[in-house]
Design a protein around this motif. Structure first.
Motif, PDB file in Angstrom:
ATOM      1  N   SER A 155      -9.121   1.523  24.552  1.00 40.77           N
ATOM      2  CA  SER A 155      -8.218   0.495  24.019  1.00 40.77           C
ATOM      3  C   SER A 155      -7.139   0.142  25.037  1.00 40.77           C
ATOM      4  N   GLY A 156      -6.620   1.147  25.732  1.00 38.87           N
ATOM      5  CA  GLY A 156      -5.612   0.896  26.759  1.00 38.87           C
ATOM      6  C   GLY A 156      -6.143   0.030  27.888  1.00 38.87           C
ATOM      7  N   LEU A 157      -7.391   0.267  28.280  1.00 39.74           N
ATOM      8  CA  LEU A 157      -8.014  -0.557  29.321  1.00 39.74           C
ATOM      9  C   LEU A 157      -8.173  -1.997  28.840  1.00 39.74           C
ATOM     10  N   LEU A 158      -8.627  -2.174  27.596  1.00 40.23           N
ATOM     11  CA  LEU A 158      -8.788  -3.522  27.042  1.00 40.23           C
ATOM     12  C   LEU A 158      -7.448  -4.253  26.968  1.00 40.23           C
ATOM     13  N   GLU A 159      -6.418  -3.580  26.479  1.00 38.26           N
ATOM     14  CA  GLU A 159      -5.093  -4.196  26.368  1.00 38.26           C
ATOM     15  C   GLU A 159      -4.547  -4.565  27.742  1.00 38.26           C
ATOM     16  N   THR A 160      -4.701  -3.680  28.700  1.00 38.80           N
ATOM     17  CA  THR A 160      -4.210  -3.945  30.054  1.00 38.80           C
ATOM     18  C   THR A 160      -4.928  -5.136  30.674  1.00 38.80           C
ATOM     19  N   ALA A 161      -6.233  -5.253  30.425  1.00 42.09           N
ATOM     20  CA  ALA A 161      -6.989  -6.400  30.949  1.00 42.09           C
ATOM     21  C   ALA A 161      -6.516  -7.707  30.311  1.00 42.09           C
TER      22      ALA A 161
ATOM     23  N   PRO B 283     -17.808   5.001  35.627  1.00 39.68           N
ATOM     24  CA  PRO B 283     -16.729   4.012  35.675  1.00 39.68           C
ATOM     25  C   PRO B 283     -16.839   2.999  34.536  1.00 39.68           C
ATOM     26  N   THR B 284     -15.679   2.568  34.054  1.00 39.80           N
ATOM     27  CA  THR B 284     -15.605   1.590  32.968  1.00 39.80           C
ATOM     28  C   THR B 284     -14.796   0.400  33.463  1.00 39.80           C
ATOM     29  N   TYR B 285     -15.280  -0.791  33.170  1.00 37.28           N
ATOM     30  CA  TYR B 285     -14.675  -2.033  33.631  1.00 37.28           C
ATOM     31  C   TYR B 285     -14.253  -2.878  32.431  1.00 37.28           C
ATOM     32  N   ALA B 286     -13.272  -3.747  32.645  1.00 38.16           N
ATOM     33  CA  ALA B 286     -12.855  -4.674  31.586  1.00 38.16           C
ATOM     34  C   ALA B 286     -12.353  -5.961  32.210  1.00 38.16           C
ATOM     35  N   LYS B 287     -12.618  -7.048  31.493  1.00 40.14           N
ATOM     36  CA  LYS B 287     -12.160  -8.372  31.939  1.00 40.14           C
ATOM     37  C   LYS B 287     -11.799  -9.185  30.707  1.00 40.14           C
ATOM     38  N   GLY B 288     -10.680  -9.887  30.794  1.00 36.59           N
ATOM     39  CA  GLY B 288     -10.223 -10.734  29.699  1.00 36.59           C
ATOM     40  C   GLY B 288     -10.538 -12.195  29.944  1.00 36.59           C
ATOM     41  N   ARG B 289     -10.505 -12.938  28.838  1.00 34.72           N
ATOM     42  CA  ARG B 289     -10.711 -14.398  28.883  1.00 34.72           C
ATOM     43  C   ARG B 289      -9.719 -15.019  27.900  1.00 34.72           C
ATOM     44  N   ILE B 290      -8.917 -15.947  28.375  1.00 34.29           N
ATOM     45  CA  ILE B 290      -7.944 -16.611  27.507  1.00 34.29           C
ATOM     46  C   ILE B 290      -8.689 -17.624  26.655  1.00 34.29           C
ATOM     47  N   THR B 291      -8.597 -17.464  25.342  1.00 33.62           N
ATOM     48  CA  THR B 291      -9.258 -18.409  24.448  1.00 33.62           C
ATOM     49  C   THR B 291      -8.301 -19.481  23.965  1.00 33.62           C
ATOM     50  N   LYS B 292      -6.983 -19.196  23.999  1.00 32.24           N
ATOM     51  CA  LYS B 292      -5.968 -20.205  23.660  1.00 32.24           C
ATOM     52  C   LYS B 292      -4.683 -19.832  24.363  1.00 32.24           C
ATOM     53  N   LEU B 293      -4.094 -20.792  25.041  1.00 32.72           N
ATOM     54  CA  LEU B 293      -2.798 -20.589  25.678  1.00 32.72           C
ATOM     55  C   LEU B 293      -1.892 -21.719  25.238  1.00 32.72           C
ATOM     56  N   GLY B 294      -0.970 -21.389  24.378  1.00 35.17           N
ATOM     57  CA  GLY B 294      -0.010 -22.367  23.902  1.00 35.17           C
ATOM     58  C   GLY B 294       1.336 -22.177  24.562  1.00 35.17           C
ATOM     59  N   ARG B 295       2.321 -22.840  24.005  1.00 39.02           N
ATOM     60  CA  ARG B 295       3.680 -22.734  24.532  1.00 39.02           C
ATOM     61  C   ARG B 295       4.305 -21.394  24.173  1.00 39.02           C
ATOM     62  N   ARG B 296       3.964 -20.859  22.978  1.00 35.97           N
ATOM     63  CA  ARG B 296       4.617 -19.642  22.505  1.00 35.97           C
ATOM     64  C   ARG B 296       3.667 -18.495  22.196  1.00 35.97           C
ATOM     65  N   ASN B 297       2.360 -18.757  22.166  1.00 35.95           N
ATOM     66  CA  ASN B 297       1.445 -17.643  21.924  1.00 35.95           C
ATOM     67  C   ASN B 297       0.147 -17.830  22.689  1.00 35.95           C
ATOM     68  N   ALA B 298      -0.555 -16.717  22.855  1.00 40.76           N
ATOM     69  CA  ALA B 298      -1.836 -16.721  23.564  1.00 40.76           C
ATOM     70  C   ALA B 298      -2.811 -15.841  22.806  1.00 40.76           C
ATOM     71  N   ASN B 299      -4.074 -16.223  22.845  1.00 40.66           N
ATOM     72  CA  ASN B 299      -5.156 -15.439  22.269  1.00 40.66           C
ATOM     73  C   ASN B 299      -6.111 -15.095  23.404  1.00 40.66           C
ATOM     74  N   ILE B 300      -6.487 -13.821  23.475  1.00 41.07           N
ATOM     75  CA  ILE B 300      -7.308 -13.350  24.577  1.00 41.07           C
ATOM     76  C   ILE B 300      -8.445 -12.502  24.026  1.00 41.07           C
ATOM     77  N   ALA B 301      -9.646 -12.728  24.547  1.00 43.36           N
ATOM     78  CA  ALA B 301     -10.805 -11.900  24.238  1.00 43.36           C
ATOM     79  C   ALA B 301     -11.096 -11.032  25.463  1.00 43.36           C
ATOM     80  N   VAL B 302     -11.434  -9.781  25.228  1.00 47.31           N
ATOM     81  CA  VAL B 302     -11.662  -8.834  26.322  1.00 47.31           C
ATOM     82  C   VAL B 302     -12.949  -8.060  26.051  1.00 47.31           C
ATOM     83  N   GLU B 303     -13.669  -7.769  27.115  1.00 47.44           N
ATOM     84  CA  GLU B 303     -14.856  -6.919  27.016  1.00 47.44           C
ATOM     85  C   GLU B 303     -14.752  -5.778  28.010  1.00 47.44           C
ATOM     86  N   ALA B 304     -15.215  -4.599  27.582  1.00 48.88           N
ATOM     87  CA  ALA B 304     -15.311  -3.431  28.464  1.00 48.88           C
ATOM     88  C   ALA B 304     -16.778  -3.033  28.549  1.00 48.88           C
ATOM     89  N   TRP B 305     -17.208  -2.676  29.747  1.00 44.19           N
ATOM     90  CA  TRP B 305     -18.599  -2.285  29.954  1.00 44.19           C
ATOM     91  C   TRP B 305     -18.663  -1.181  30.998  1.00 44.19           C
TER      92      TRP B 305
END
Length: 136
Positions: free
Chosen positions: A51-57, A92-114
């Motif tokens: 979870s820490g890796l996902l959040e950091t990504a 080794p475990t990897y993670a990468k995020g993808r911004i699904t919405k970037l607004g003026r005051r909030n952001a939504n991000i999807a992340v995968e770890a593999w």
């Protein structure tokens, strides 16, 4: 590697051994090696470390994008939902995020770890982040 991708790892992320492994189209790919810092039950990753890796990504991709846009914000988590899809093994475990919405005051991000195969994630997360002006 962009400066934003190299910088900004929290002390918690560093304590887990998280590093910026690569960068793909402005998105940092983070990773950690298996070891005592991330082991849960013998031979498997601890869910909190995953979870820490996902959040950091998630924070890493958002910081990179905000820096690219010249925006300076303080980031505050609203929530994070993690789905554990399979047990992480001793590799080794990897993670990468993808911004699904970037607004003026909030952001939504999807992340995968593999681990071995990016097309077979071991965990995913959705994170919502509130952004306030850095002056506040």
């Amino acid at each position: 590697m962009s400066d934003a991708g190299k910088a900004g790892l929290t002390p918690y992320a560093r304590s887990l051994g998280i590093t910026v492994h690569d960068e793909e189209h402005g998105a940092p790919v983070l990773m950690f090696d298996f070891g005592g810092e991330v082991e849960g039950r013998p031979g498997h990753l601890h869910g909190g470390a995953t979870s820490g890796l996902l959040e950091t990504a998630a924070y890493a991709i958002l910081r990179n994008e905000l820096a690219r846009l010249g925006r300076k914000h303080r980031l505050k988590p609203i929530n994070i939902t993690v789905q554990f899809l399979s047990a992480g093994k001793q590799r080794p475990t990897y993670a990468k995020g993808r911004i699904t919405k970037l607004g003026r005051r909030n952001a939504n991000i999807a992340v995968e770890a593999w681990q071995d195969d990016r097309d077979r994630p071991i965990a995913t997360a959705i994170m919502n982040i509130f952004m306030t002006d850095e002056d506040r």
